[in-house]
Design an enzyme around this catalytic site. Structure first.
Site, PDB file in Angstrom:
ATOM      1  NE  ARG A 107      -0.399   3.134   8.537  1.00  0.00           N
ATOM      2  CZ  ARG A 107      -1.662   3.414   8.142  1.00  0.00           C
ATOM      3  NH1 ARG A 107      -2.019   4.640   7.849  1.00  0.00           N
ATOM      4  NH2 ARG A 107      -2.550   2.451   8.047  1.00  0.00           N
ATOM      5  CG  ASP A 125      -3.435  -6.175   9.738  1.00  0.00           C
ATOM      6  OD1 ASP A 125      -3.545  -6.118   8.492  1.00  0.00           O
ATOM      7  OD2 ASP A 125      -4.324  -6.643  10.457  1.00  0.00           O
ATOM      8  CG  ASN A 151      -1.835   1.115   1.362  1.00  0.00           C
ATOM      9  OD1 ASN A 151      -1.461   2.244   1.059  1.00  0.00           O
ATOM     10  ND2 ASN A 151      -3.041   0.854   1.814  1.00  0.00           N
ATOM     11  CG  PHE A 196      -5.055   5.254   2.329  1.00  0.00           C
ATOM     12  CD1 PHE A 196      -4.166   5.909   3.164  1.00  0.00           C
ATOM     13  CD2 PHE A 196      -5.358   3.934   2.610  1.00  0.00           C
ATOM     14  CE1 PHE A 196      -3.607   5.264   4.262  1.00  0.00           C
ATOM     15  CE2 PHE A 196      -4.802   3.268   3.706  1.00  0.00           C
ATOM     16  CZ  PHE A 196      -3.926   3.945   4.527  1.00  0.00           C
ATOM     17  N   GLY A 197      -8.358   4.994   1.723  1.00  0.00           N
ATOM     18  CA  GLY A 197      -9.248   4.079   2.441  1.00  0.00           C
ATOM     19  C   GLY A 197     -10.487   4.757   2.996  1.00  0.00           C
TER      20      GLY A 197
HETATM   21  P1  ITT Z   1      -0.611  -4.202   3.071  1.00  0.00           P
HETATM   22  O1  ITT Z   1      -1.267  -5.412   3.692  1.00  0.00           O
HETATM   23  O2  ITT Z   1       0.229  -4.539   1.865  1.00  0.00           O
HETATM   24  O3  ITT Z   1       0.160  -3.381   4.076  1.00  0.00           O
HETATM   25  P2  ITT Z   1      -3.332  -3.239   2.794  1.00  0.00           P
HETATM   26  O4  ITT Z   1      -3.942  -1.964   2.270  1.00  0.00           O
HETATM   27  O5  ITT Z   1      -3.918  -4.542   2.306  1.00  0.00           O
HETATM   28  O6  ITT Z   1      -1.748  -3.193   2.529  1.00  0.00           O
HETATM   29  P3  ITT Z   1      -4.275  -3.911   5.481  1.00  0.00           P
HETATM   30  O7  ITT Z   1      -4.485  -5.342   5.189  1.00  0.00           O
HETATM   31  O8  ITT Z   1      -3.607  -3.541   6.789  1.00  0.00           O
HETATM   32  O9  ITT Z   1      -3.396  -3.171   4.351  1.00  0.00           O
HETATM   33  O10 ITT Z   1      -5.678  -3.175   5.382  1.00  0.00           O
HETATM   34  C1  ITT Z   1      -5.850  -1.951   5.917  1.00  0.00           C
HETATM   35  C2  ITT Z   1      -7.100  -1.318   5.335  1.00  0.00           C
HETATM   36  O11 ITT Z   1      -7.701  -0.536   6.382  1.00  0.00           O
HETATM   37  C3  ITT Z   1      -6.726  -0.343   4.210  1.00  0.00           C
HETATM   38  O12 ITT Z   1      -6.748  -0.940   2.945  1.00  0.00           O
HETATM   39  C4  ITT Z   1      -7.808   0.727   4.393  1.00  0.00           C
HETATM   40  O13 ITT Z   1      -8.997   0.324   3.779  1.00  0.00           O
HETATM   41  C5  ITT Z   1      -8.021   0.745   5.914  1.00  0.00           C
HETATM   42  N1  ITT Z   1      -7.090   1.728   6.538  1.00  0.00           N
HETATM   43  C6  ITT Z   1      -5.935   1.470   7.212  1.00  0.00           C
HETATM   44  N2  ITT Z   1      -5.319   2.597   7.575  1.00  0.00           N
HETATM   45  C7  ITT Z   1      -6.084   3.602   7.110  1.00  0.00           C
HETATM   46  C8  ITT Z   1      -5.961   4.999   7.120  1.00  0.00           C
HETATM   47  O14 ITT Z   1      -4.901   5.602   7.664  1.00  0.00           O
HETATM   48  N3  ITT Z   1      -6.916   5.723   6.554  1.00  0.00           N
HETATM   49  C9  ITT Z   1      -7.973   5.133   5.963  1.00  0.00           C
HETATM   50  N4  ITT Z   1      -8.163   3.818   5.862  1.00  0.00           N
HETATM   51  C10 ITT Z   1      -7.226   3.040   6.440  1.00  0.00           C
END
Ligand code: ITT
Length: 201
Positions: free
Chosen positions: A182, A70, A9, A153-154
């Site tokens: 984070r 995570d 990510n 994001f997210g």
């Molecule tokens: P990696 O496993 O490769 O690190 P990932 O995006 O799949 O990347 P995760 O499995 O930890 O990571 O999923 C975390 C999800 O939670 C992420 O895709 C977002 O949808 C949400 N998320 C995490 N941190 C966030 C943030 O700071 N702001 C908004 N959404 C967040």
């Protein structure tokens, strides 16, 4: 010491590498430098289990210490969902916008005081041959009525921060990097790394 940031990510990579820049004795490497690194299956029941699993498998494969995050959003009105399933919530056909719309639909009609939520982040550093440390951070807020903002994001566009009167996607990234789940997990990780290298963090 070289540490691989084990995330695919790019938003997470930027947030982690900006926040950990400048620790004496540590240099950070991207997983992009190891295109054949395996996809780690995130099947743990907790953020801790998944973070340690991601960091350990990458450390073993690459032969360098690895750091993984995570993270996800925990919504009280949904009994803690999406939680560890945040990245995949609603299935593989959804993008961030689709997941946000799904979640907004699920809490539609829930009154403001019942819309409490938190972002959770666990960062793990693991070493080839075994051993790891973890650090956890949380950020409290609530689910907005609609998406707003373009930063981050997210789930940032639907995560409302009452003390700012804005969503996480409406505040500048530098501010997010000060107050987020984070940022808080990274703060603990800085102390752990400084202890390992004898630096000042
Ligand atoms: P990696 O496993 O490769 O690190 P990932 O995006 O799949 O990347 P995760 O499995 O930890 O990571 O999923 C975390 C999800 O939670 C992420 O895709 C977002 O949808 C949400 N998320 C995490 N941190 C966030 C943030 O700071 N702001 C908004 N959404 C967040």
């Amino acid at each position: 010491m070289k540490i691989v940031i084990a995330t695919k990510n790019r938003h997470k990579f930027t947030e982690i590498s900006c926040s950990l820049a400048g620790i004496e004795g540590i240099s950070l490497v991207s997983l992009n430098d190891f295109p054949n690194a395996p996809d780690v299956i995130e099947d743990g029941e907790t953020f801790e289990e998944n973070a340690v699993k991601k960091a350990s498998e990458i450390a073993e494969y690459i032969g360098l210490p690895a750091m993984a995050d995570d993270s996800g959003i925990v919504v009280d009105a949904l009994d803690g969902r999406p939680g560890v399933l945040s990245a995949r919530y609603g299935g593989p056909g959804l993008d961030d916008g689709g997941r946000n719309r799904l979640l907004l639909g699920e809490v539609r009609g829930v009154p403001p005081q019942g819309r409490t939520a938190r972002f959770v982040c666990v960062i793990a550093v693991a070493f080839p041959g075994g051993g790891h440390h973890t650090s956890r951070g949380e950020c409290a807020g609530c689910i907005a009525d609609e998406m707003s903002g373009t930063h981050g994001f997210g789930y940032d566009p639907i995560f409302f921060l009452p003390e700012y009167g804005k969503t996480m996607a409406e505040i500048p990234l530098e501010e997010k990097n000060r107050i987020s789940h984070r940022a808080r997990a990274i703060e603990g990780m800085r102390t752990i790394l400084a202890g390992m290298t004898g630096g000042t963090g």
